[in-house]
Design an enzyme around this catalytic site. Structure first.
Site, PDB file in Angstrom:
ATOM      1  N   SER A 468      -1.423  -6.927   0.135  1.00 25.32           N
ATOM      2  CA  SER A 468      -2.662  -6.302  -0.324  1.00 25.32           C
ATOM      3  C   SER A 468      -3.124  -5.182   0.609  1.00 25.32           C
ATOM      4  O   SER A 468      -2.488  -4.133   0.676  1.00 25.32           O
ATOM      5  CB  SER A 468      -3.739  -7.385  -0.486  1.00 25.32           C
ATOM      6  OG  SER A 468      -4.814  -6.909  -1.248  1.00 25.32           O
ATOM      7  N   ASP A 479       3.518   7.257   3.587  1.00 21.07           N
ATOM      8  CA  ASP A 479       3.431   8.421   2.699  1.00 21.07           C
ATOM      9  C   ASP A 479       3.007   9.680   3.446  1.00 21.07           C
ATOM     10  O   ASP A 479       3.454  10.789   3.124  1.00 21.07           O
ATOM     11  CB  ASP A 479       2.458   8.146   1.555  1.00 21.07           C
ATOM     12  CG  ASP A 479       3.007   7.137   0.550  1.00 21.07           C
ATOM     13  OD1 ASP A 479       4.234   6.906   0.572  1.00 21.07           O
ATOM     14  OD2 ASP A 479       2.221   6.584  -0.230  1.00 21.07           O
ATOM     15  N   LYS A 493       1.773  -7.400  -3.381  1.00 18.83           N
ATOM     16  CA  LYS A 493       0.515  -7.637  -4.109  1.00 18.83           C
ATOM     17  C   LYS A 493      -0.216  -6.306  -4.270  1.00 18.83           C
ATOM     18  O   LYS A 493      -0.849  -5.820  -3.338  1.00 18.83           O
ATOM     19  CB  LYS A 493      -0.361  -8.636  -3.361  1.00 18.83           C
ATOM     20  CG  LYS A 493      -1.697  -8.904  -4.046  1.00 18.83           C
ATOM     21  CD  LYS A 493      -2.538  -9.861  -3.226  1.00 18.83           C
ATOM     22  CE  LYS A 493      -3.921 -10.039  -3.843  1.00 18.83           C
ATOM     23  NZ  LYS A 493      -4.736  -8.818  -3.765  1.00 18.83           N
TER      24      LYS A 493
END
Length: 725
Positions: A468, A479, A493
């Site tokens: 999460s 990224d 998740k």
């Protein structure tokens, strides 16, 4: 006629034996739903059918899934029910939806009551075996994982399964050096305690078990929280509670002090110590004392907690004294307790390189906590993960560290807002994550609160327990090209939950209905991909140290699928791709020459083989050989001055056959200390990789941590403020 008469007599005798057995066995009292349970279930159903991200009608089809999930949660290893029980209960397979909609919970409670009866019977049978002989020269095995096995078809099959379980319990104690008389006493007490524990299960526990079978049948991360569970969830998020500052555990029916929290009323008073047992609790200066011996631990804890500045009185049986010793009265004033053990911590490691020593910091973050209530009240010093990490980073700068590793292993997530703010400490005020709700509306969470607190080399360590919010942070760092992600692929998740108070919805002033944690959205990386199912893939992978059986989001049959949306307009702030080939080469070279890492690979291979075989030997000679090899490995794990382990610490980690509340508290604490001293080969290698990244950034391509496979040495623990060897 004579044969019929003999058969009738035998049948009557058998029936009388069963009746005697039932009379002798103290079954737990049947549980019935509380008045508020049916209303809470209906409220939850209405909420889930309207607002869940994956809204599913509560009908016969979902009822069947709830039934399967309920049995799986009650008897996951197929140890208690018989197949005939399951066949009989199957009549309710398509009626559990009606139980909720008509507010009649008798069917799910009947299933739970049968589970308790069967569990009591299994424990009673286990106790009955203790007076009989067991053959440890016989070559037979016990199946380790029975989840995929059928339920026992007959009572005889069930009893044979439990005979082997008792034999394994006995053998573990025997290998640890206990004689048969001591073993019989330990196991008799264990099985009897299990029966008594069944009697302490409340209707609230049964209701929560059923409701979570319902919620997780819809989607894995939707949960029901009863009033007490909701309170504990709030405590975990804000990392604070009001109490006396004592960590308790149940030992022999007593609430026993396992740890005193620094600065808490219990420690400051000087009246309590580790090992003391609480026998009674009173409220205020003159309230009646309530005997708590034999109580459930959470019930005792609830009595001890209270309002700030209120008084609580305890009757204490001092540590190491007998049950007839004099009781010591203690009066304490409750105060707010900060849960420091669950907060962010930092340690500084020294890495040996070709040019000397290099300092790399490790910040361990157990969860993305946030005290929302304090934030809403305008408390400028409210507790949060990002704020704590920011403070640690400032302190680490004074220690002149050259690289930072954020350890998110087994961090299951928490506040989405904290994940965004934490990302900002390393990337700045940029978009961090996208969320899409059930209507398909997409929003972008951009960090606007935190500036860059660390712009040096960075690593993020994850494993399959990282979920999460941990995945949001790791994905954003990846990224933006800001740092290296190291470890195992994460949990996967990619969903967002909110907590809804059923009492607030019902406008009920007294908290009796509990809370519902509901999945309301799915999150996506700034590059448009979701972490759902697939998780975050590390730049540099380390071996999976845990169970290799299906784990994480992909292990759930009803998880949301992986998908992608449009990327946001973002620009990388760094580029690690140029470093990766050299970092990977150094990593591979170093681990080939690092004994700890190679030993870990051997341990993993052995564990995988055992799980693949799925059996453990019940032959004493075979097990003694396995134990000797295990002890030799523990010596290696704890060897060397780098660990700080005490001589002979491995003895505290060798299997003693006891459960956590059966051994002496001093030995249990020694085992905890020994576990903390075990060399963490994955962490050591991740620290070395970050050190390598520092070298590359400095243009020192040939002078790296890979020049020496020596373990990084922890030189300062900022949570303690002291140097360590």
């Amino acid at each position: 006629m004579g044969q019929k008469l003999i058969g009738f007599v035998l049948a009557m005798a058998a029936a009388l034996q069963v009746a005697k057995a039932d009379a002798a066995l103290a079954y737990p009292p049947p549980l019935k739903p509380a008045a508020q349970d049916a209303k809470a279930a209906r409220l939850a159903a209405d909420l889930l059918s309207r607002y869940h991200y994956k809204a599913i009608p509560l009908d016969d089809a979902l009822s069947g899934q709830v039934f399967d999930q309920y049995l799986k949660s009650l008897d996951p290893e197929k140890l208690y029910f018989l197949q005939s029980d399951v066949d009989r209960m199957a009549a309710d397979r398509t009626r559990l939806d009606d139980a909720i909609l008509t507010e009649d919970l008798s069917a799910p409670f009947a299933i739970f009551n049968l589970y308790e009866r069967r569990a009591a019977e299994r424990m009673a049978f286990a106790r009955s075996l203790l007076s009989k002989g067991l053959d440890f020269e016989r070559d037979e095995t016990l199946m380790i994982d029975r989840k995929d096995q059928p339920w026992p078809a007959t009572e005889a099959e069930s009893q044979d399964l439990w005979r082997k379980r008792v034999k394994n319990d006995w053998l573990r104690l025997r290998l640890a050096g206990q004689d048969d008389a001591a073993i019989r006493k330990v196991l008799d007490k264990r099985y009897d305690s299990n029966i008594k524990r069944l009697a302490k299960i409340s209707s609230a526990d049964a209701f929560q078990a059923f409701m979570n079978a319902y919620t997780t049948a819809i989607e894995p991360h939707t949960n029901y929280l009863g009033p007490r569970a909701a309170e504990n969830f709030d405590i975990a998020m804000r990392l604070s509670l009001v109490g006396i500052g004592a960590v308790l555990m149940e030992i022999d029916g007593y609430a026993t002090i396992r740890e005193l929290v620094a600065g808490g009323p219990a420690m400051v008073s000087g009246q309590l110590k580790v090992g003391d047992r609480i026998v009674a609790v009173g409220q205020g200066a003159a309230g009646p004392m309530e005997d708590v011996v034999g109580w459930r631990l959470d019930d005792t804890v609830a009595l001890i907690r209270g309002a700030v500045a209120s008084t609580v009185r305890l009757d204490i049986l001092p540590a190491d004294s007998g049950p007839d010793a004099s009781i010591k009265p203690v009066t304490l004033v409750r105060n707010a307790i900060k849960m420091q053990d669950s907060a962010a911590k930092a340690k500084v490691y020294s890495v040996t390189t070709g040019e000397g020593k290099r300092a790399v910091a490790v910040i361990t973050l157990p969860s993305f906590y946030e005290d929302i209530a304090a934030l809403q009240k305008g408390d400028k010093d409210y507790r949060s993960a990002a704020r704590d990490v920011a403070q640690l980073l400032q302190e680490l700068k004074t220690q002149k560290v050259e690289g930072v590793l954020i350890d998110l292993r087994n961090n299951g997530g928490g506040s989405l807002r904290e994940a965004v703010a934490l990302t900002g400490l390393f990337v700045g005020k940029v978009p961090v994550v996208q969320t899409r709700n059930a209507k398909g509306d997409i929003s972008v969470s951009t960090n606007t609160d935190t500036g860059v607190a660390w712009n040096g080399p960075l690593g993020v360590l994850i494993n399959k327990g990282s979920a999460s919010a941990s995945e949001i942070f790791a994905a954003a760092i990846q990224d933006y090209g800001r740092g290296l992600v190291i470890g195992e692929p994460s949990f996967g998740k990619g969903t967002v939950q909110t907590v809804a108070s059923l009492d607030r919805i019902a406008k009920n002033p007294t908290p009796v209905f509990g809370d519902l944690k509901v999945t309301i959205a799915q999150f996506f990386r700034v590059n448009g991909a979701t972490t759902q199912l697939r998780g975050v893939t590390p730049d540099i992978r380390t071996p999976a140290t845990g169970d290799d059986t299906p784990f994480g989001e992909s292990s759930f049959g009803n998880a949301l699928p992986w998908t992608r949306i449009k990327a946001v307009d973002y620009a990388a702030v760094g580029d690690i791709t140029a470093q990766l080939p050299r970092l990977l080469a150094w990593h591979e070279s170093r681990v080939q020459r690092t004994p700890d890492y190679q030993g870990l690979l051997e341990d993993i291979a052995k564990a995988q083989d055992q799980r693949k075989n799925n059996v453990i030997s019940l032959n004493e000679a075979v097990r003694r050989k396995e134990r000797a090899a295990s002890e030799k490995r523990l010596v290696a794990l704890l060897g060397g001055v780098e660990t700080g382990a005490a001589p002979g610490a491995e003895s505290a980690l060798v299997d003693d056959g006891l459960q956590f509340n059966e051994r002496k508290l001093a030995k249990d604490l020694a085992a905890k200390k020994a576990r903390e001293a075990v060399n963490d080969a994955i962490l050591n290698e991740a620290v070395s990789i970050v050190s390598d990244s520092v070298a590359l950034k400095e243009g020192k391509a040939q002078i790296t941590a890979s020049a020496s496979p020596t373990r990084p040495v922890m030189v300062k623990d900022l949570s303690k403020g002291s140097s360590e060897p």
